[in-house]
Design an enzyme around this catalytic site. Structure first.
Site, PDB file in Angstrom:
ATOM      1  N   GLY A 156      36.928  34.451  53.879  1.00 36.52           N
ATOM      2  CA  GLY A 156      36.613  35.207  52.468  1.00 36.52           C
ATOM      3  C   GLY A 156      36.730  34.177  51.469  1.00 36.52           C
ATOM      4  N   GLY A 157      37.812  32.861  51.763  1.00 40.71           N
ATOM      5  CA  GLY A 157      37.780  31.887  50.687  1.00 40.71           C
ATOM      6  C   GLY A 157      38.655  32.272  49.503  1.00 40.71           C
ATOM      7  CB  THR A 158      38.842  30.589  46.159  1.00 39.74           C
ATOM      8  OG1 THR A 158      38.995  29.248  46.915  1.00 39.74           O
ATOM      9  CG2 THR A 158      39.644  30.727  44.968  1.00 39.74           C
ATOM     10  CG  HIS A 169      28.086  35.900  40.442  1.00 38.68           C
ATOM     11  ND1 HIS A 169      29.290  36.088  40.040  1.00 38.68           N
ATOM     12  CD2 HIS A 169      27.530  35.614  39.229  1.00 38.68           C
ATOM     13  CE1 HIS A 169      29.383  35.862  38.972  1.00 38.68           C
ATOM     14  NE2 HIS A 169      28.362  35.630  38.334  1.00 38.68           N
ATOM     15  CG  MET A 173      33.488  25.774  39.638  1.00 36.00           C
ATOM     16  SD  MET A 173      35.018  24.985  39.611  1.00 36.00           S
ATOM     17  CE  MET A 173      34.688  23.426  40.539  1.00 36.00           C
ATOM     18  CD  GLU A 188      41.825  26.276  25.358  1.00 35.57           C
ATOM     19  OE1 GLU A 188      41.828  26.438  26.500  1.00 35.57           O
ATOM     20  OE2 GLU A 188      41.137  24.800  25.282  1.00 35.57           O
ATOM     21  CE  LYS A 230      41.972  24.529  53.567  1.00 39.54           C
ATOM     22  NZ  LYS A 230      42.402  23.097  53.042  1.00 39.54           N
ATOM     23  CG  HIS A 285      23.691  60.707  23.865  1.00 37.07           C
ATOM     24  ND1 HIS A 285      24.601  59.743  23.007  1.00 37.07           N
ATOM     25  CD2 HIS A 285      24.503  61.807  23.573  1.00 37.07           C
ATOM     26  CE1 HIS A 285      25.446  60.571  22.311  1.00 37.07           C
ATOM     27  NE2 HIS A 285      25.279  61.944  22.598  1.00 37.07           N
ATOM     28  N   GLY A 313      41.328  24.878  34.635  1.00 39.00           N
ATOM     29  CA  GLY A 313      39.992  24.728  35.548  1.00 39.00           C
ATOM     30  C   GLY A 313      40.446  24.474  36.886  1.00 39.00           C
TER      31      GLY A 313
HETATM   32  P1  FAD Z   1      35.641  29.144  48.298  1.00 39.48           P
HETATM   33  O1  FAD Z   1      35.648  30.576  47.888  1.00 39.48           O
HETATM   34  O2  FAD Z   1      36.782  28.355  47.457  1.00 39.48           O
HETATM   35  O3  FAD Z   1      35.754  28.804  49.814  1.00 39.48           O
HETATM   36  C1  FAD Z   1      35.881  27.617  50.335  1.00 39.48           C
HETATM   37  C2  FAD Z   1      36.339  27.908  51.741  1.00 39.48           C
HETATM   38  O4  FAD Z   1      36.320  26.744  52.291  1.00 39.48           O
HETATM   39  C3  FAD Z   1      38.065  28.005  51.762  1.00 39.48           C
HETATM   40  O5  FAD Z   1      38.420  29.111  52.458  1.00 39.48           O
HETATM   41  C4  FAD Z   1      38.616  26.819  52.361  1.00 39.48           C
HETATM   42  O6  FAD Z   1      39.742  27.253  53.253  1.00 39.48           O
HETATM   43  C5  FAD Z   1      37.585  26.418  53.148  1.00 39.48           C
HETATM   44  N1  FAD Z   1      37.710  25.079  53.628  1.00 39.48           N
HETATM   45  C6  FAD Z   1      37.755  24.188  52.567  1.00 39.48           C
HETATM   46  N2  FAD Z   1      37.724  22.657  53.446  1.00 39.48           N
HETATM   47  C7  FAD Z   1      37.589  23.244  54.844  1.00 39.48           C
HETATM   48  C8  FAD Z   1      37.333  22.563  55.985  1.00 39.48           C
HETATM   49  N3  FAD Z   1      37.443  21.022  55.916  1.00 39.48           N
HETATM   50  N4  FAD Z   1      37.095  23.267  57.277  1.00 39.48           N
HETATM   51  C9  FAD Z   1      37.264  24.333  57.008  1.00 39.48           C
HETATM   52  N5  FAD Z   1      37.204  25.313  56.007  1.00 39.48           N
HETATM   53  C10 FAD Z   1      37.329  24.745  54.607  1.00 39.48           C
HETATM   54  N6  FAD Z   1      34.584  34.133  40.346  1.00 39.48           N
HETATM   55  C11 FAD Z   1      33.738  35.176  40.310  1.00 39.48           C
HETATM   56  O7  FAD Z   1      32.583  35.197  40.161  1.00 39.48           O
HETATM   57  N7  FAD Z   1      34.218  36.297  39.654  1.00 39.48           N
HETATM   58  C12 FAD Z   1      35.452  36.407  39.464  1.00 39.48           C
HETATM   59  O8  FAD Z   1      35.950  37.690  38.981  1.00 39.48           O
HETATM   60  C13 FAD Z   1      36.358  35.422  39.793  1.00 39.48           C
HETATM   61  N8  FAD Z   1      37.736  35.397  39.567  1.00 39.48           N
HETATM   62  C14 FAD Z   1      38.388  34.403  40.127  1.00 39.48           C
HETATM   63  C15 FAD Z   1      39.816  34.466  39.967  1.00 39.48           C
HETATM   64  C16 FAD Z   1      40.954  33.532  40.297  1.00 39.48           C
HETATM   65  C17 FAD Z   1      42.144  33.639  40.122  1.00 39.48           C
HETATM   66  C18 FAD Z   1      40.280  32.288  40.933  1.00 39.48           C
HETATM   67  C19 FAD Z   1      41.096  31.115  41.281  1.00 39.48           C
HETATM   68  C20 FAD Z   1      38.844  32.355  41.101  1.00 39.48           C
HETATM   69  C21 FAD Z   1      37.982  33.164  40.680  1.00 39.48           C
HETATM   70  N9  FAD Z   1      36.578  33.133  40.623  1.00 39.48           N
HETATM   71  C22 FAD Z   1      35.849  34.274  40.196  1.00 39.48           C
HETATM   72  C23 FAD Z   1      36.035  31.963  41.131  1.00 39.48           C
HETATM   73  C24 FAD Z   1      35.581  32.210  42.774  1.00 39.48           C
HETATM   74  O9  FAD Z   1      36.776  32.407  43.429  1.00 39.48           O
HETATM   75  C25 FAD Z   1      34.659  30.984  43.235  1.00 39.48           C
HETATM   76  O10 FAD Z   1      33.700  30.481  42.338  1.00 39.48           O
HETATM   77  C26 FAD Z   1      34.352  31.105  44.597  1.00 39.48           C
HETATM   78  O11 FAD Z   1      35.283  31.692  45.745  1.00 39.48           O
HETATM   79  C27 FAD Z   1      33.487  30.014  45.249  1.00 39.48           C
HETATM   80  O12 FAD Z   1      33.118  30.158  46.400  1.00 39.48           O
HETATM   81  P2  FAD Z   1      32.915  29.038  47.336  1.00 39.48           P
HETATM   82  O13 FAD Z   1      32.182  29.519  48.590  1.00 39.48           O
HETATM   83  O14 FAD Z   1      32.164  27.953  47.043  1.00 39.48           O
HETATM   84  O15 FAD Z   1      34.148  28.453  47.999  1.00 39.48           O
END
Ligand code: FAD
Length: 467
Positions: free
Chosen positions: A39-41, A322, A319, A204, A34, A445, A272
């Site tokens: 690359g998502g979150t 990897h 969450m 916390e 969207k 080492h 969370g």
């Molecule tokens: P996401 O990465 O959330 O991607 C989902 C995608 O789907 C988004 O781009 C969204 O726009 C899209 N989407 C949603 N609904 C729709 C729709 N209806 N149509 C089209 N597109 C849509 N994890 C680690 O392993 N190591 C880390 O160091 C780490 N650091 C983090 C730091 C922060 C600040 C945050 C917030 C998270 C961190 N995470 C980390 C967690 C990690 O980002 C998530 O676990 C991971 O991104 C999840 O991947 P995903 O593919 O499930 O979803």
């Protein structure tokens, strides 16, 4: 109408990795995202930008705290937050562009817009201008990820009461911040600000920070973060957060049920994340969601609807990027008729504070509760020559093994480079190694990895050598 073997909704680490593996296995593949960037979150507002700011702030901290002892004199050191954010944005841009390159390289069709089910084989895509297109698909993988969570009274206003997303683009170094939640995200971003000179108060609800990790890690991390002058308020339940115009006022109840208030420039709400399914049209296909908002899946990550799968943050489990990636590969290979496998016990968890914390397998508390007879070997990082040479002496390695068989059941590390060191534990546990196996392997080492060998020796026969 375009026709695909598989369509992936969401381009985070779960979605884009699933797309690549599907394409590698010969499926005609589409991905729907969207936002304008892929690359998502993780790539846009998570893993990558947070690590960029963690590294920048760590350099600043070293320049102001450790360089002199190393014999490096620098004058007039100051932190330029707008340059830090610009650099972070460039890192994000390059990384997201890399995903676009991978989609093109693998002949994956990228559609930008909100994907939503019309029926189980038809997906409507609505772009940012409201234009609608539809595509036909045999299979769909939902990888729509998660959004920041909050509880009543702490609704983010994205101005002074912020989530991690706004925190990654702040225009100033706050004088003070209240961080609600002593989990991974709160501590990582809290430590960025603490290193830049902000007064950080962590509030916390639990008794310890990083409460899901082995309790030794929480205790050690508290000690090291206190050296950054971070303040910890445990067993505090936040009641209300108010934007006062120039700052925030956070009201909480302490464990004696007394009201306590904290005033600061900003409040980071990091309690969370919650699965994100808005706009997906799950009701049109009857996909089941549980009471935590997660899409329900079976052992093959299949939803209750034939041909529709779900992976990553939107389903149960850690969450983590990897974990989402492994699930993406799993579903692709399952669709191709293979018999893939994920060992959820061996998904490592990392906290990228400095020192880092990393963990795999079971905690001491979990094993004791399960009644497993265990032995524990620990080794302090400060006893390593490598650590003294670099002045990164905080932390320890803890290896937990089965009392009888010596099989390693958990590895917990706090220390410099823990995020990389943990892989020795993952590999060892994947091959069901004993503590003695690690103890008998030559470790280079001087390295931090020697702490793994020493902790394994301590677990085997209490025969660590360099302590
Ligand atoms: P996401 O990465 O959330 O991607 C989902 C995608 O789907 C988004 O781009 C969204 O726009 C899209 N989407 C949603 N609904 C729709 C729709 N209806 N149509 C089209 N597109 C849509 N994890 C680690 O392993 N190591 C880390 O160091 C780490 N650091 C983090 C730091 C922060 C600040 C945050 C917030 C998270 C961190 N995470 C980390 C967690 C990690 O980002 C998530 O676990 C991971 O991104 C999840 O991947 P995903 O593919 O499930 O979803």
């Amino acid at each position: 109408m375009s026709k695909y073997d598989v369509t992936i909704i969401g381009s985070g680490p779960g979605g884009y990795v699933a797309a690549i593996r599907c394409a590698q296995l010969g499926m005609k593949t589409a991905i729907i995202e969207k936002y304008d960037t892929l690359g998502g979150t993780c790539l846009n507002v998570g893993c990558i930008p947070s690590k960029a700011l963690l590294d920048s702030s760590e350099h600043y901290h070293n320049a102001t705290h450790t360089f002199e002892e190393h014999g490096i004199k620098v004058a007039n050191v100051s932190a330029d937050i707008s340059q830090m954010i610009d650099r972070k944005n460039k890192v994000v841009e390059q990384t997201c562009a890399g995903v676009k390159f991978l989609m093109d390289k693998n002949n994956i069709d990228v559609h930008h817009g909100v994907g939503s089910f019309v029926d189980k084989n038809t997906i409507k895509i609505t772009d940012s201008e409201g234009k609608e297109t539809t595509l036909e698909t045999k299979n769909t993988i939902i990888a729509t990820g998660s959004k920041p969570n909050y509880f009543p009274g702490m609704e983010p206003d994205k101005d002074r009461i912020i989530t991690s997303t706004e925190a990654l683009s702040l225009k100033e170094i706050p004088g003070s911040v209240v961080v609600i939640g002593g989990g991974v995200i709160g501590l990582e971003l809290g430590s960025v600000w603490a290193r830049l000179g902000s007064q950080v108060h962590v509030v916390e609800f639990a008794k310890s920070i990083i409460p899901t990790m082995d309790s030794t890690m929480g205790k050690e991390l508290t000690k090291t973060l206190k050296k950054l002058k971070m303040k910890f308020n445990m067993e505090h339940k936040v009641q209300n957060v108010e934007n006062t115009g120039k700052g925030v006022k956070v009201t909480a109840l302490n464990k004696k049920d007394e009201e306590v208030t904290f005033e600061a420039d900003y409040c980071l709400v990091s309690v969370g994340r919650k699965p994100y399914t808005d706009g997906l049209g799950l009701e049109n296909v009857g996909i089941k969601v549980n009471n935590r908002g997660q899409i329900e899946t079976d052992d093959h990550l299949k939803t209750n609807v034939e041909g529709i799968y779900a992976i990553g943050d939107v389903v149960k489990g850690a969450m983590l990027a990897h974990k989402a990636e492994e699930e993406g590969v799993f579903v692709a290979e399952h669709l191709a008729g293979q018999i893939p496998h994920i060992n959820y016990n061996l998904i490592p968890g990392v906290v990228y504070t400095w020192p880092e914390v990393a963990s795999v397998g079971k905690t001491e508390e979990e094993l004791k509760e399960a009644g497993t007879a265990i032995k524990v070997g620990s080794f302090p990082i400060k006893a390593l020559g490598r650590a003294r040479a670099s002045m990164d002496i905080q932390g320890l390695v803890k290896i937990i093994a089965d009392q009888e068989t010596d099989e390693i059941l958990g590895v917990h590390i706090i220390g410099a480079r823990a995020a990389d060191l943990i892989m020795e534990g993952v590999v060892a546990m994947e091959y069901r190694a004993s503590a003695e196996d690690i103890a008998r392997m030559s470790h280079p080492h001087p390295t931090y990895s020697e702490a793994m060998k020493e902790a394994a020796m301590a677990a085997t026969e209490d025969r660590a050598m360099h302590i």
